[in-house]
Write an enzyme that holds these catalytic residues in place. Sequence first.
Site, PDB file in Angstrom:
ATOM      1  N   ARG A 221      -3.446   0.107  -3.313  1.00 27.24           N
ATOM      2  CA  ARG A 221      -4.640  -0.581  -3.805  1.00 27.24           C
ATOM      3  C   ARG A 221      -5.718   0.470  -4.105  1.00 27.24           C
ATOM      4  O   ARG A 221      -5.814   1.487  -3.412  1.00 27.24           O
ATOM      5  CB  ARG A 221      -5.187  -1.558  -2.753  1.00 27.24           C
ATOM      6  CG  ARG A 221      -4.353  -2.824  -2.590  1.00 27.24           C
ATOM      7  CD  ARG A 221      -4.444  -3.750  -3.800  1.00 27.24           C
ATOM      8  NE  ARG A 221      -3.713  -4.990  -3.625  1.00 27.24           N
ATOM      9  CZ  ARG A 221      -2.462  -5.219  -4.048  1.00 27.24           C
ATOM     10  NH1 ARG A 221      -1.790  -4.266  -4.674  1.00 27.24           N
ATOM     11  NH2 ARG A 221      -1.895  -6.385  -3.870  1.00 27.24           N
ATOM     12  N   HIS A 269      -1.520  -0.716 -13.157  1.00 27.01           N
ATOM     13  CA  HIS A 269      -1.019  -1.547 -12.046  1.00 27.01           C
ATOM     14  C   HIS A 269       0.347  -2.145 -12.417  1.00 27.01           C
ATOM     15  O   HIS A 269       0.507  -3.380 -12.458  1.00 27.01           O
ATOM     16  CB  HIS A 269      -2.025  -2.651 -11.686  1.00 27.01           C
ATOM     17  CG  HIS A 269      -1.790  -3.223 -10.313  1.00 27.01           C
ATOM     18  ND1 HIS A 269      -2.806  -3.615  -9.476  1.00 27.01           N
ATOM     19  CD2 HIS A 269      -0.640  -3.474  -9.621  1.00 27.01           C
ATOM     20  CE1 HIS A 269      -2.289  -4.088  -8.351  1.00 27.01           C
ATOM     21  NE2 HIS A 269      -0.965  -4.009  -8.414  1.00 27.01           N
TER      22      HIS A 269
HETATM   23  P1  NAP Z   1       4.751  -3.922   4.326  1.00 27.30           P
HETATM   24  O1  NAP Z   1       6.225  -4.130   4.365  1.00 27.30           O
HETATM   25  O2  NAP Z   1       3.865  -4.840   5.094  1.00 27.30           O
HETATM   26  O3  NAP Z   1       4.492  -2.426   4.827  1.00 27.30           O
HETATM   27  C1  NAP Z   1       3.231  -1.947   5.169  1.00 27.30           C
HETATM   28  C2  NAP Z   1       3.392  -0.619   5.894  1.00 27.30           C
HETATM   29  O4  NAP Z   1       2.088  -0.078   6.130  1.00 27.30           O
HETATM   30  C3  NAP Z   1       4.063  -0.784   7.274  1.00 27.30           C
HETATM   31  O5  NAP Z   1       4.919   0.310   7.508  1.00 27.30           O
HETATM   32  C4  NAP Z   1       2.870  -0.727   8.236  1.00 27.30           C
HETATM   33  O6  NAP Z   1       3.186  -0.232   9.516  1.00 27.30           O
HETATM   34  C5  NAP Z   1       1.977   0.256   7.517  1.00 27.30           C
HETATM   35  N1  NAP Z   1       0.583   0.117   7.951  1.00 27.30           N
HETATM   36  C6  NAP Z   1      -0.219  -0.969   7.864  1.00 27.30           C
HETATM   37  N2  NAP Z   1      -1.426  -0.707   8.403  1.00 27.30           N
HETATM   38  C7  NAP Z   1      -1.369   0.561   8.852  1.00 27.30           C
HETATM   39  C8  NAP Z   1      -2.288   1.404   9.531  1.00 27.30           C
HETATM   40  N3  NAP Z   1      -3.516   0.983   9.868  1.00 27.30           N
HETATM   41  N4  NAP Z   1      -1.888   2.646   9.847  1.00 27.30           N
HETATM   42  C9  NAP Z   1      -0.642   3.086   9.542  1.00 27.30           C
HETATM   43  N5  NAP Z   1       0.285   2.340   8.900  1.00 27.30           N
HETATM   44  C10 NAP Z   1      -0.084   1.096   8.565  1.00 27.30           C
HETATM   45  O7  NAP Z   1       4.219  -3.919   2.831  1.00 27.30           O
HETATM   46  P2  NAP Z   1       5.017  -3.567   1.486  1.00 27.30           P
HETATM   47  O8  NAP Z   1       5.752  -4.737   0.993  1.00 27.30           O
HETATM   48  O9  NAP Z   1       5.753  -2.296   1.692  1.00 27.30           O
HETATM   49  O10 NAP Z   1       3.782  -3.348   0.490  1.00 27.30           O
HETATM   50  C11 NAP Z   1       2.800  -2.364   0.746  1.00 27.30           C
HETATM   51  C12 NAP Z   1       1.634  -2.503  -0.217  1.00 27.30           C
HETATM   52  O11 NAP Z   1       2.007  -2.065  -1.516  1.00 27.30           O
HETATM   53  C13 NAP Z   1       1.141  -3.928  -0.445  1.00 27.30           C
HETATM   54  O12 NAP Z   1       0.307  -4.377   0.592  1.00 27.30           O
HETATM   55  C14 NAP Z   1       0.396  -3.805  -1.762  1.00 27.30           C
HETATM   56  O13 NAP Z   1      -0.956  -3.492  -1.532  1.00 27.30           O
HETATM   57  C15 NAP Z   1       1.084  -2.611  -2.451  1.00 27.30           C
HETATM   58  N6  NAP Z   1       1.831  -3.029  -3.649  1.00 27.30           N
HETATM   59  C16 NAP Z   1       1.481  -2.503  -4.844  1.00 27.30           C
HETATM   60  C17 NAP Z   1       2.184  -2.849  -5.979  1.00 27.30           C
HETATM   61  C18 NAP Z   1       1.845  -2.254  -7.312  1.00 27.30           C
HETATM   62  O14 NAP Z   1       2.371  -2.697  -8.325  1.00 27.30           O
HETATM   63  N7  NAP Z   1       1.013  -1.236  -7.369  1.00 27.30           N
HETATM   64  C19 NAP Z   1       3.249  -3.752  -5.886  1.00 27.30           C
HETATM   65  C20 NAP Z   1       3.581  -4.274  -4.647  1.00 27.30           C
HETATM   66  C21 NAP Z   1       2.859  -3.900  -3.529  1.00 27.30           C
HETATM   67  P3  NAP Z   1       4.188  -1.052  10.496  1.00 27.30           P
HETATM   68  O15 NAP Z   1       5.556  -0.849   9.870  1.00 27.30           O
HETATM   69  O16 NAP Z   1       4.054  -0.374  11.779  1.00 27.30           O
HETATM   70  O17 NAP Z   1       3.729  -2.482  10.466  1.00 27.30           O
HETATM   71  C1  GLV Z   2       1.073  -6.111  -6.385  1.00 29.49           C
HETATM   72  O1  GLV Z   2       0.213  -5.292  -6.422  1.00 29.49           O
HETATM   73  C2  GLV Z   2       1.499  -6.781  -5.204  1.00 29.49           C
HETATM   74  O2  GLV Z   2       0.809  -6.709  -4.182  1.00 29.49           O
HETATM   75  O3  GLV Z   2       2.566  -7.433  -5.269  1.00 29.49           O
END
Ligand code: NAP
Ligand code: GLV
Length: 306
Positions: A221, A269
Amino acid sequence: MRITFCCTGTKAQPWLEGLQAALPGAVVDLWTAGAASADYAVVWAPPQQFFDEQTGLKGIFNIGAGVDALMKLRLPPGVPVVRLDDAGMSVQMAEYVCHAVIRHFREFDGYEADVNAGKWSYRKPRSRADFSVGIMGMGVLGERVAQALQAFELPLRGWSRSPKSLPGVQCFAGEAQFHDFLAATRILVCLLPLTPDTRDIMNRDTLSRLQPDAYVINVARGAHLVDEDLIALIDSGHLAGATLDVFRTEPLPAQHPFWKHPKITVTPHTSARTLREESIVQIAGKIVALERGEPIAGIVNPARGY
Ligand code: NAP
Ligand code: GLV
């Protein structure tokens, strides 16, 4: 069962048809102000009015992985908020990040510039050992990115909230290990959720702790990054540059310095798009499971904000 759809900036009709086909017994409607309350909501950045009116919800399904826009709203207490759990996003994220890492490591931007200038030139091969990739956020997307990067034999580090053990990845966890994680990182990838703990996490102090000539890839983000600090550290020579897919304001405003900075690559994005068909299958499957009283994955913990 009634399902209401309220997704800002999304073409509704194909979603309504897809959800209806996946859940033939349900009534699936596009939300309009004043509509009767539904059982389940499928949302992306809905207005507060939506939740103020939809008082009978049993589940809220977000058509993205990140729930930061939802977490800003007053949500009905006790109703599960469910995010997309991969649904075809992790492979896209792996493609994007591998491309950005390799483009930087192999200096393809420099070769492109040379070729455009009609120059046949070589650059000295770089040592893999000097290009440790550090992934902040080792969740669904971060883990898949780490797995994909292993093919290129670059040293890999991962940082998460809770401790992890992943083959081929040096794992760090929590505040206490954050500075150690940063210190040996040459290419930083941000895949954290946006929460009060992670907002502005890439700032002058933390980015200064990276290896000299480090590179930043932000695919999480825009508000994870302090824009002016990134530019100052690139211009002072501490950072080599950045690839940025996400921004504090989207679309990125026309006058923003990121657009024209020679060491910053901008994409709109697009690193991991929501894939409608996969997402509908996942959401419909989870609605059926909830109706049967079965557990589902991807429920957001409101206290953690992700
Ligand atoms: P997820 O499975 O919830 O993974 C989040 C990771 O971040 C977990 O490993 C978590 O640790 C870690 N985390 C959270 N808070 C933290 C902190 N304070 N300190 C250290 N580590 C922390 O999420 P995801 O599905 O991988 O997605 C991640 C993010 O990618 C989304 O929230 C979104 O903002 C972004 N995203 C972007 C796009 C794009 O097109 N640019 C698309 C999809 C997603 P734990 O494992 O210990 O819980
Ligand atoms: C995109 O940014 C998502 O959070 O899926």
